[in-house]
Every structure is written in structure tokens, then in C-alpha cells.
Motif scaffolding. Sequence first.
Motif, PDB file in Angstrom:
ATOM      1  N   MET A 100       0.819  -1.221   0.000  1.00  0.00           N
ATOM      2  CA  MET A 100       0.000   0.000   0.000  1.00  0.00           C
ATOM      3  C   MET A 100       0.848   1.263   0.000  1.00  0.00           C
ATOM      4  O   MET A 100       0.469   2.299  -0.495  1.00  0.00           O
ATOM      5  CB  MET A 100      -0.855  -0.008   1.281  1.00  0.00           C
ATOM      6  CG  MET A 100      -2.265   0.500   1.074  1.00  0.00           C
ATOM      7  SD  MET A 100      -3.153  -0.343  -0.219  1.00  0.00           S
ATOM      8  CE  MET A 100      -3.313   0.961  -1.442  1.00  0.00           C
ATOM      9  N   GLU A 101       2.031   1.132   0.597  1.00  0.00           N
ATOM     10  CA  GLU A 101       2.778   2.358   0.920  1.00  0.00           C
ATOM     11  C   GLU A 101       3.606   2.888  -0.249  1.00  0.00           C
ATOM     12  O   GLU A 101       4.631   3.518  -0.051  1.00  0.00           O
ATOM     13  CB  GLU A 101       3.657   2.092   2.143  1.00  0.00           C
ATOM     14  CG  GLU A 101       3.911   3.286   3.033  1.00  0.00           C
ATOM     15  CD  GLU A 101       2.738   4.230   3.127  1.00  0.00           C
ATOM     16  OE1 GLU A 101       2.870   5.361   2.625  1.00  0.00           O
ATOM     17  OE2 GLU A 101       1.684   3.885   3.684  1.00  0.00           O
ATOM     18  N   SER A 139      -4.514  11.705  -7.315  1.00  0.00           N
ATOM     19  CA  SER A 139      -5.220  12.884  -6.813  1.00  0.00           C
ATOM     20  C   SER A 139      -4.186  13.846  -6.277  1.00  0.00           C
ATOM     21  O   SER A 139      -3.242  13.465  -5.597  1.00  0.00           O
ATOM     22  CB  SER A 139      -6.256  12.505  -5.775  1.00  0.00           C
ATOM     23  OG  SER A 139      -5.635  12.197  -4.568  1.00  0.00           O
ATOM     24  N   VAL A 158      -2.328  20.231  -0.267  1.00  0.00           N
ATOM     25  CA  VAL A 158      -1.501  21.116   0.549  1.00  0.00           C
ATOM     26  C   VAL A 158      -0.531  21.901  -0.333  1.00  0.00           C
ATOM     27  O   VAL A 158      -0.377  23.115  -0.201  1.00  0.00           O
ATOM     28  CB  VAL A 158      -0.739  20.306   1.613  1.00  0.00           C
ATOM     29  CG1 VAL A 158       0.258  21.190   2.327  1.00  0.00           C
ATOM     30  CG2 VAL A 158      -1.717  19.692   2.600  1.00  0.00           C
ATOM     31  N   ASP A 191     -12.650  21.237   3.463  1.00  0.00           N
ATOM     32  CA  ASP A 191     -12.784  20.481   4.693  1.00  0.00           C
ATOM     33  C   ASP A 191     -13.058  21.426   5.851  1.00  0.00           C
ATOM     34  O   ASP A 191     -12.846  22.632   5.755  1.00  0.00           O
ATOM     35  CB  ASP A 191     -11.509  19.674   4.964  1.00  0.00           C
ATOM     36  CG  ASP A 191     -11.400  18.486   4.032  1.00  0.00           C
ATOM     37  OD1 ASP A 191     -12.133  17.511   4.245  1.00  0.00           O
ATOM     38  OD2 ASP A 191     -10.604  18.545   3.088  1.00  0.00           O
ATOM     39  N   ARG A 228     -11.655  11.833   1.075  1.00  0.00           N
ATOM     40  CA  ARG A 228     -11.081  13.091   0.607  1.00  0.00           C
ATOM     41  C   ARG A 228      -9.975  13.569   1.529  1.00  0.00           C
ATOM     42  O   ARG A 228      -8.909  13.990   1.081  1.00  0.00           O
ATOM     43  CB  ARG A 228     -12.165  14.164   0.506  1.00  0.00           C
ATOM     44  CG  ARG A 228     -13.021  14.025  -0.739  1.00  0.00           C
ATOM     45  CD  ARG A 228     -13.314  15.395  -1.341  1.00  0.00           C
ATOM     46  NE  ARG A 228     -12.599  16.431  -0.653  1.00  0.00           N
ATOM     47  CZ  ARG A 228     -13.137  17.301   0.163  1.00  0.00           C
ATOM     48  NH1 ARG A 228     -14.419  17.286   0.388  1.00  0.00           N
ATOM     49  NH2 ARG A 228     -12.391  18.204   0.740  1.00  0.00           N
ATOM     50  N   ALA A 229     -10.245  13.511   2.811  1.00  0.00           N
ATOM     51  CA  ALA A 229      -9.224  13.956   3.759  1.00  0.00           C
ATOM     52  C   ALA A 229      -7.932  13.168   3.569  1.00  0.00           C
ATOM     53  O   ALA A 229      -6.839  13.716   3.668  1.00  0.00           O
ATOM     54  CB  ALA A 229      -9.741  13.824   5.186  1.00  0.00           C
ATOM     55  N   THR A 256      -6.992  11.178   0.698  1.00  0.00           N
ATOM     56  CA  THR A 256      -6.350  11.302  -0.617  1.00  0.00           C
ATOM     57  C   THR A 256      -5.815  12.716  -0.840  1.00  0.00           C
ATOM     58  O   THR A 256      -4.829  12.896  -1.539  1.00  0.00           O
ATOM     59  CB  THR A 256      -7.314  10.938  -1.773  1.00  0.00           C
ATOM     60  OG1 THR A 256      -8.426  11.826  -1.735  1.00  0.00           O
ATOM     61  CG2 THR A 256      -7.806   9.520  -1.643  1.00  0.00           C
ATOM     62  N   ARG A 288      -4.412  14.278   1.331  1.00  0.00           N
ATOM     63  CA  ARG A 288      -3.291  14.369   2.273  1.00  0.00           C
ATOM     64  C   ARG A 288      -3.470  15.516   3.258  1.00  0.00           C
ATOM     65  O   ARG A 288      -2.579  16.315   3.472  1.00  0.00           O
ATOM     66  CB  ARG A 288      -1.986  14.529   1.500  1.00  0.00           C
ATOM     67  CG  ARG A 288      -1.277  13.203   1.315  1.00  0.00           C
ATOM     68  CD  ARG A 288      -0.665  13.082  -0.044  1.00  0.00           C
ATOM     69  NE  ARG A 288      -1.688  12.948  -1.091  1.00  0.00           N
ATOM     70  CZ  ARG A 288      -1.443  12.784  -2.382  1.00  0.00           C
ATOM     71  NH1 ARG A 288      -0.217  12.755  -2.805  1.00  0.00           N
ATOM     72  NH2 ARG A 288      -2.412  12.651  -3.254  1.00  0.00           N
ATOM     73  N   GLU A 328      -6.275  -0.035   4.895  1.00  0.00           N
ATOM     74  CA  GLU A 328      -5.800  -0.275   3.538  1.00  0.00           C
ATOM     75  C   GLU A 328      -4.921   0.848   3.020  1.00  0.00           C
ATOM     76  O   GLU A 328      -4.060   0.639   2.178  1.00  0.00           O
ATOM     77  CB  GLU A 328      -6.990  -0.471   2.593  1.00  0.00           C
ATOM     78  CG  GLU A 328      -7.622  -1.845   2.743  1.00  0.00           C
ATOM     79  CD  GLU A 328      -8.946  -1.945   1.996  1.00  0.00           C
ATOM     80  OE1 GLU A 328      -9.360  -0.957   1.362  1.00  0.00           O
ATOM     81  OE2 GLU A 328      -9.574  -3.015   2.074  1.00  0.00           O
ATOM     82  N   ASN A 329      -5.171   2.035   3.541  1.00  0.00           N
ATOM     83  CA  ASN A 329      -4.382   3.153   3.048  1.00  0.00           C
ATOM     84  C   ASN A 329      -3.235   3.536   3.966  1.00  0.00           C
ATOM     85  O   ASN A 329      -2.625   4.594   3.792  1.00  0.00           O
ATOM     86  CB  ASN A 329      -5.294   4.357   2.786  1.00  0.00           C
ATOM     87  CG  ASN A 329      -6.139   4.129   1.560  1.00  0.00           C
ATOM     88  OD1 ASN A 329      -7.157   3.434   1.615  1.00  0.00           O
ATOM     89  ND2 ASN A 329      -5.711   4.662   0.444  1.00  0.00           N
ATOM     90  N   GLY A 330      -2.993   2.691   4.933  1.00  0.00           N
ATOM     91  CA  GLY A 330      -1.847   2.925   5.799  1.00  0.00           C
ATOM     92  C   GLY A 330      -1.913   4.202   6.619  1.00  0.00           C
ATOM     93  O   GLY A 330      -0.893   4.796   6.929  1.00  0.00           O
TER      94      GLY A 330
END
Lengths: 343, 343
Positions: free
Chosen positions: A1-2, A50, A54, A99, B115-116, B118, B120, B142-144
Amino acid sequence: MEERNLTIADIAQELGVSKTTVSRAMSGKGRIGEETRKRVQAYIEAHHYSPNVVAKGLAQNKTFNLGLVLPGDYNIVELPFFQKCMMGISRTASEAGYDVLLSMVTAGRIRQLERAVTNRKIDGAILTRTLADDVPMRYLQENGVPFVAIGTTNDAGVVQIDNDHRGACRELTERLVDGGIRSLALIGGREEYIVTKTRLQGFEDAFEGRPGWNGSRQTFLNIEDEREVEKIVEGLLTERVECIICMDDFLCGCVLNVMQTRQIAVPEQIQVVSFYDSSMLANRTPAITSIRFNVEELGKKACGLLLQMLEGEEVQGRTLLGYEIRERESTKMISAASGIKRR
Amino acid sequence: MEERNLTIADIAQELGVSKTTVSRAMSGKGRIGEETRKRVQAYIEAHHYSPNVVAKGLAQNKTFNLGLVLPGDYNIVELPFFQKCMMGISRTASEAGYDVLLSMVTAGRIRQLERAVTNRKIDGAILTRTLADDVPMRYLQENGVPFVAIGTTNDAGVVQIDNDHRGACRELTERLVDGGIRSLALIGGREEYIVTKTRLQGFEDAFEGRPGWNGSRQTFLNIEDEREVEKIVEGLLTERVECIICMDDFLCGCVLNVMQTRQIAVPEQIQVVSFYDSSMLANRTPAITSIRFNVEELGKKACGLLLQMLEGEEVQGRTLLGYEIRERESTKMISAASGIKRR
DNA sequence: CTGAAAGCGCTTACAG
DNA sequence: CTGAAAGCGCTTACAG
């Protein structure tokens, strides 16, 4: 995943174009060939790229975060009102690609808000209530942070949105009076909260147009504590007051409590109305007649206004949202009086 | 007010040093002369400089934001539990220099959280409840994304913290049984929420050690609706059940309601206990015997754990927090049974 | 102990 | 229509 995250540079290299081109393909800014754009977009889709918001924010001097300023007082934040606001705001922000960053403030202590601002973590803010001496509001103004206030304030310069508490309280009172109530009492919380004053005005408005009315009315403000309510209600009972208007559901809960303990029948011996129709009073017997606001909608619109401001659009200063009066068992029939359902 | 914000470059130039030096003076990393550091810090203080956290984050691949995952279901988010969690988390995060980013999720719809992640925008996350089939949890895994779960889960790999619902429900039940109750009923919400199962276990535990007990017990789960509660309670009343244990304060409110409508005296005719001691039941008559958890503390500790993880510290998998049993008027004396106050 | 330079992942004049 | 380059405001090896 990383796996290391894809960057715009990777894509550019892979596709044999420049980063500029990739950027443009995504943003739609600047001229770009239709075919090139499609290639880039296809690649992006295929690889679930995506962009790093930031980095984007740093380049554009934006954060795509909105600050949500919530009261951090113990008993206040539990009011369903703020939760519903939060839901509305969160949804609307999210749909627009923003957000929501939380800032809890308590009486004059606004460090969380200050940090969000000085750290440049937010593009704008939403205040979820207004105060007579509004420290957070002043701070935002002094620091040039765009914001909208949920609630009312005298400063016509601030973009504000509120439910029509004044109109609601006026109509409710009118209906009661026109329905034959001869003596009634209004119980409310801190005057420091502007909404308390607004409701009081509505209450007074109702008698403005009825100079001939010769009943009795009294008001008790700055009530916060169950014991205070108890005392007041005892007094009202001995005076045989016919109806009590509660400015919030916490106060109403206290009032009902006294009735229950003393075995006073509602509405037969005394009528009771409240202001929020929230879960705090759900499941109560008798069901309580109350105002109903669409709070989630309020949150949504507030957020919408802020988003407009951030897009640079001009935004009108004041927005007033409607209300409904829900008649239930805690009052005798009052709807005959006017029955208007506001939009 | 709108003066361009000071940057590290401005300071460097003004002081005749390099940006590197300014950066080091602030962070404390790398060797730097004591005198130089003082000069820099003095300048910073005098000019109220505060660094752009977004830029810092970009360079360090951090955001200094924590994701707070809240249930977006209508009636759930209003539970005071989540507000109190939020307060604890918000305070702790703030003290550590982090901000809290809101993500509301509803049954399987986790777009805000996605969203938060992906985008980052967060360094880690806090789940405020655990589910049997936990979509948000799986997504984070799954996304670590580092996270801690408030609540219990079978996956021993996830860092989790919870109040001791099982022990609390066991002790409460034991006290009731040892106090002489011969028939009792447990009413709970969705089994999909792990906490429901955990409490059920505690309930069963209580009878484990009492094989000789020859009373009757029944359980009703997946109850969400006031009408369902009504039906159940009616049944229980005709069966002359002596006590009802409610798994949450909403359900308890419904139960009390039925009692009130039917003029059933609590605790004389039937005893009632609940699980949260929240504002939802505040001001009820009679006052309800219930478990009391320190929810704000729970939030604080959860946030503390996440912060530790982000610092790269090893964190133990499971933390269990204590409880108290608050005895009130809705039960006859039960404290004789054990009276242990857990830490 | 200090600094020049490259880098974080984007955007955006400017030039062609 | 496309790209090289500078820039957003920081940090951090690397060299001295």
C-alpha cells in the motif's frame, strides 16, 4: 500500500509533457489541446492520481479548509443545535471541495481559533452563535479573516444568517394571547447570547399591536440552573399563570420536571411551549408545542455564503430563515389565531 | 491589517543570517550558536512572527491535522457522547499543536474521510465508534493511515481504547440480581455497533457466576424506534418484570415515557437503569440510576495515543477505562451488593 | 556554528 | 497550444 504517491512530475514524465500541461489539464485554466487534456485525464483516472491539496494550497495561498467555531462550554456544545449546524456545514463544505477544521472557544479563550488563523490553516470561518461581546468575531475582523456568523449582530458589516427568532417568538406569543391566555411568563438563558435578546424582542412585539390587552406578563432571563427554574415555576404556579414560554429545550425540560414532581397537569393546569423541538424534548409526555427551525439548512446556507465570499462574490449582509410552529399536546388549541406557516 | 505575512526569508534578511539559521533557531534542530538563536527568537517575538504551518508541512510531509471521524447519522450525532469525545480530542490535539479536521461518515459512505486522506490533509485519524463491519476502519488500514479507534474491535492489530462496558454492565447486573431482582430485561440498540454486543456480554457474564440463580431474564436488541420500545415495555409490564436495563439514554427516555403515560411508578412498580448519565436524561424524575463514564477523558486519551503513534512511539493495542455506577431514585438500594468503585 | 542549494508538489506569468 | 523557470514558505542533507 505504501507506494510513494504519484506526483504531477511523474505524470508529466510518463506522458512526455511538461508539468505545466498536466496542471492545466486538471485545472482547466490556460489554453490546452483537447487531445492532450484527454490523454492526461485518462492517465489520471487510470492511476487514481489525486493532487496534493496542501502543495496546491501553498502555491495558491489557500488551504481549502473552513474554520468551524463551536462553543466549548460544557453544557452548550451538547445542544443538538450545534450538531445539526455542523452536519449542514460539513456536507456543504465537502461538496465544494473544502474540509472543516474545528475550533472550540470558551468565554474569551480563543486560542484554538487563533492558532488556526496564525498558522494559516483556514480560508474563512463560521461562527455558530453571536454574543453581545463577541471576542471570536472581533478577532476575525481584526485579522481580516472572511467569516459568516450564524446568529444576529448589530454590526451590519458582518455577513450573518439566522432563523427568524424574533418573528417566531412574536407569532407564538400572539397565538397564545389571541387564544385567550391572560397571564404568561417567558423564561430565557443568558442575555449575553444575542439570541436571547432577539426572542425577548419578539415577545414584546406581540403586545405592541395589542394595546388593549389587559393580561399580565413577566420575563425571567439569565436563567441557567435547574434550581432557579424550580423557584420561578413555583412562584408562577401560586400566581396561577396560564402559560410558560421556554426559550430553549433545556429550560423546558426543567420546567416539565417541576410539573411532574408537583403533579401539575399540562396543559390542563398550565400550558408550556418551547423553542427548539429537539431530541432533548423528544419522547416527552405531553408532547411540547414548539418552534421548529431547519437547523441543518441553516448550516448549509451559512457555509454556502462563506464559499461565495471566498470566490470573491459580493454577499448580502443579512439572511433570515423561516420557522414553523408545531402545535402539540402541551397547549390548548392556539392555531386558530393565525395559522400562517412561514416559508 | 492586511500587511503581507512575515516569512522566514524576511527575518533572515533583516538579521543578516541565512534562512537555515532562522529555521534552526525555531526548531531547535541542528547546531546553532546560543547568541544567534536568542537574536532570532527576540526578533520573532517582537514581530509576532508565526511560521506558515502549511509550508512546514509540505517540507516535512506532515499536516499537523488529525481526522475526527464522526457518525453522520441523524440521531446518532446528537448523542452527547460524541460531543464530549470531540471536546477531549480537540483540547488534546490543540495542546500538541495539531488541529482537528472533521469527517462525517454514514453507513458505508465515507467520501469525506476519503477526501481527507487522498488530499493528504491529515496525519492520522480517530474513529469514534466501532462497527461489526467497519468500512471507515478498513479504509484507513488499507491506506496505511495511522489511527486509533474509540470502541472495541476484534482486530488486535488496531490501537483501541474503550470504556469498560462489559465490566460495567456485568457489575450493574450483578448488583441488581444480588439486590433481589428476580426478573429483568435488557434493551439495546443495533448489534451492528460493537458496543451493543459488549454490553450484552457483560450482562451474560453476571449470570455466569450464579448458576443457582433461578430468575428470568430476557434481551431485546436492535431496538431503535420509540414504538418498538413501547411494545416491549407493555409486554414486560404485564409479565411483571422487576427491572429494565437500557443500553442507552435514548432508549431509556422512551421507556420512561411509557411509564409516565401509563402512570407506572418508578421504582415502586418497576425499576429502570441506563447507561450514560447524559444530559438526555438530566432533569428526569425520578433520577435514573446509571453507569457513568468519563467521556471527555476517553477522547483525551484516544488523542494522546494517536499523537504518540505519530511520534513513532510504540503504543499498546488495547486500553480499557473505568466506570462508576451512580445510584439514584429509579432503583431500590442496590449498592450493598458490591459497591466497588472502579478506577 | 553557519550557509548555499536542493527539495516538498503544486501554480502561473512569460515567452515562444 | 506548450514549456522552462520562478515561486509559494518552509526543511534538511551536505559542505565548510
